[in-house]
Motif scaffolding. Structure first.
Motif, PDB file in Angstrom:
ATOM      1  N   TYR A  43       9.805  16.908  -2.766  1.00  0.00           N
ATOM      2  CA  TYR A  43       8.728  16.189  -2.441  1.00  0.00           C
ATOM      3  C   TYR A  43       6.937  16.063  -2.372  1.00  0.00           C
ATOM      4  N   ARG A  44       6.898  17.780  -1.866  1.00  0.00           N
ATOM      5  CA  ARG A  44       5.838  17.686  -2.162  1.00  0.00           C
ATOM      6  C   ARG A  44       5.302  19.226  -2.634  1.00  0.00           C
ATOM      7  N   ASP A  45       4.574  19.623  -3.734  1.00  0.00           N
ATOM      8  CA  ASP A  45       4.282  20.876  -4.198  1.00  0.00           C
ATOM      9  C   ASP A  45       3.553  20.485  -4.821  1.00  0.00           C
TER      10      ASP A  45
ATOM     11  N   THR B 160       4.942  12.493  -2.193  1.00  0.00           N
ATOM     12  CA  THR B 160       5.184  11.243  -2.345  1.00  0.00           C
ATOM     13  C   THR B 160       5.132  10.552  -1.207  1.00  0.00           C
ATOM     14  N   PHE B 161       5.059   9.548  -1.694  1.00  0.00           N
ATOM     15  CA  PHE B 161       4.254   8.223  -0.333  1.00  0.00           C
ATOM     16  C   PHE B 161       5.309   7.487   0.261  1.00  0.00           C
ATOM     17  N   TRP B 162       5.434   6.368   1.113  1.00  0.00           N
ATOM     18  CA  TRP B 162       6.012   5.493   1.694  1.00  0.00           C
ATOM     19  C   TRP B 162       5.065   4.072   1.330  1.00  0.00           C
TER      20      TRP B 162
ATOM     21  N   SER C  95       1.006  -0.977  -0.001  1.00  0.00           N
ATOM     22  CA  SER C  95       0.679  -0.152  -0.363  1.00  0.00           C
ATOM     23  C   SER C  95       0.609   1.249   0.186  1.00  0.00           C
ATOM     24  N   LEU C  96       0.606   2.381  -0.388  1.00  0.00           N
ATOM     25  CA  LEU C  96       1.145   3.681  -0.329  1.00  0.00           C
ATOM     26  C   LEU C  96       0.365   4.963   0.424  1.00  0.00           C
ATOM     27  N   THR C  97       1.004   5.775   1.423  1.00  0.00           N
ATOM     28  CA  THR C  97       1.027   6.050   2.435  1.00  0.00           C
ATOM     29  C   THR C  97       1.463   7.046   2.471  1.00  0.00           C
TER      30      THR C  97
ATOM     31  N   ARG D  66       7.791   8.875  -5.989  1.00  0.00           N
ATOM     32  CA  ARG D  66       7.906   9.424  -5.474  1.00  0.00           C
ATOM     33  C   ARG D  66       6.975  10.539  -6.979  1.00  0.00           C
ATOM     34  N   LEU D  67       5.641  11.021  -7.055  1.00  0.00           N
ATOM     35  CA  LEU D  67       5.508  11.565  -8.528  1.00  0.00           C
ATOM     36  C   LEU D  67       5.747  13.016  -8.501  1.00  0.00           C
TER      37      LEU D  67
END
Ligand code: COA
Length: 195
Positions: free
Chosen positions: A62-64, A69-71, A17-19, A84-85
């Motif tokens: 990592y986030r904007d 980004t996900f664990w 799963s992605l968190t 990371r997307l």
């Protein structure tokens, strides 16, 4: 266009799963620790320093609006990596997948890429294509793409810089929303014109 056999997995037994993580808040320290403890031999920068990661976090990598980004969590192994997307305002985002060194070489990347594809197409309705690139000698990643029904769309010769060596090719893969939805892989004729 040709279609191959159905590749869509049943999701009943997927262990991954992605968190979504919070890079500037509660997950900052763990993200820096993960990125600096691991070596990524097929990335342009195989070893990252804490300063590299801190700067990237502060720059929004990592986030904007463009990144998230996900664990990557596994039911048996716990946290096994990051996803990371990139280019999220585009209709064709890209990803950067990094498994922890301990969890590479076990075929786990396939479930992770499938989970990433499900996440992108089920939460981003404007996205038509999901893309990934890797260097030509990252055979594990390239086989993971193929196992998941992604199609090779480009082979950029000498397109990937290698520190202290000759550049290698950069290979691009993608999956279409309609293929994800139907569980098929649509291919195309690579050399469709004659000289
Ligand atoms: C790339 C990555 C996601 C692949 O996931 P993985 O679960 O470790 O993949 P595996 O090592 O199990 O390899 C997948 C397949 O490639 C094959 N393979 C791996 N290395 C190979 C090699 N050098 N030669 C031939 N086959 C190879 C494996 O045998 C396996 O084959 P199978 O599908 O027939 O079982 C993971 O290794 C990783 O995170 N690496 C570091 C970061 C990275 O390079 N990310 C990619 C950039 S987006």
């Amino acid at each position: 266009m040709r279609e191959s056999a159905t590749l869509r997995p049943t999701l009943a037994d997927v262990a991954v799963s992605l968190t979504r993580l919070d890079p500037t808040g509660t997950d900052r320290g763990a993200l820096v620790e993960f990125m600096t403890r691991n070596v990524f031999p097929f990335h342009v920068r195989p070893r990252l320093t804490a300063a590299d990661v801190e700067q990237a976090i502060d720059a929004g990598a990592y986030r904007d609006e463009e990144h998230d980004t996900f664990w990557v969590e596994h039911t048996d192994h716990g946290r096994i990596g990051t996803l990371r997307l990139e280019d999220l305002s585009d209709d064709a985002p890209l990803f950067d997948l990094r498994l922890d060194g301990r969890f590479r070489g076990r075929g786990l990347g396939v479930d992770v890429l499938r989970a990433a594809t499900d996440l992108v197409f089920s939460t981003l309705p404007a996205v038509r294509r999901f893309e990934g690139q890797t260097r030509e000698d990252n055979v594990a990643m390239r086989r993971t793409f193929l196992r998941c029904g992604w199609v090779k769309e480009a082979h950029y010769r000498e397109g990937w810089p290698v520190e202290g060596g000759d550049p290698v090719a950069s290979v691009a893969y993608a999956i279409l929303r309609r293929d994800w939805a139907s569980g098929t892989t649509t291919t195309f004729v690579w050399e469709d014109l004659t000289a």
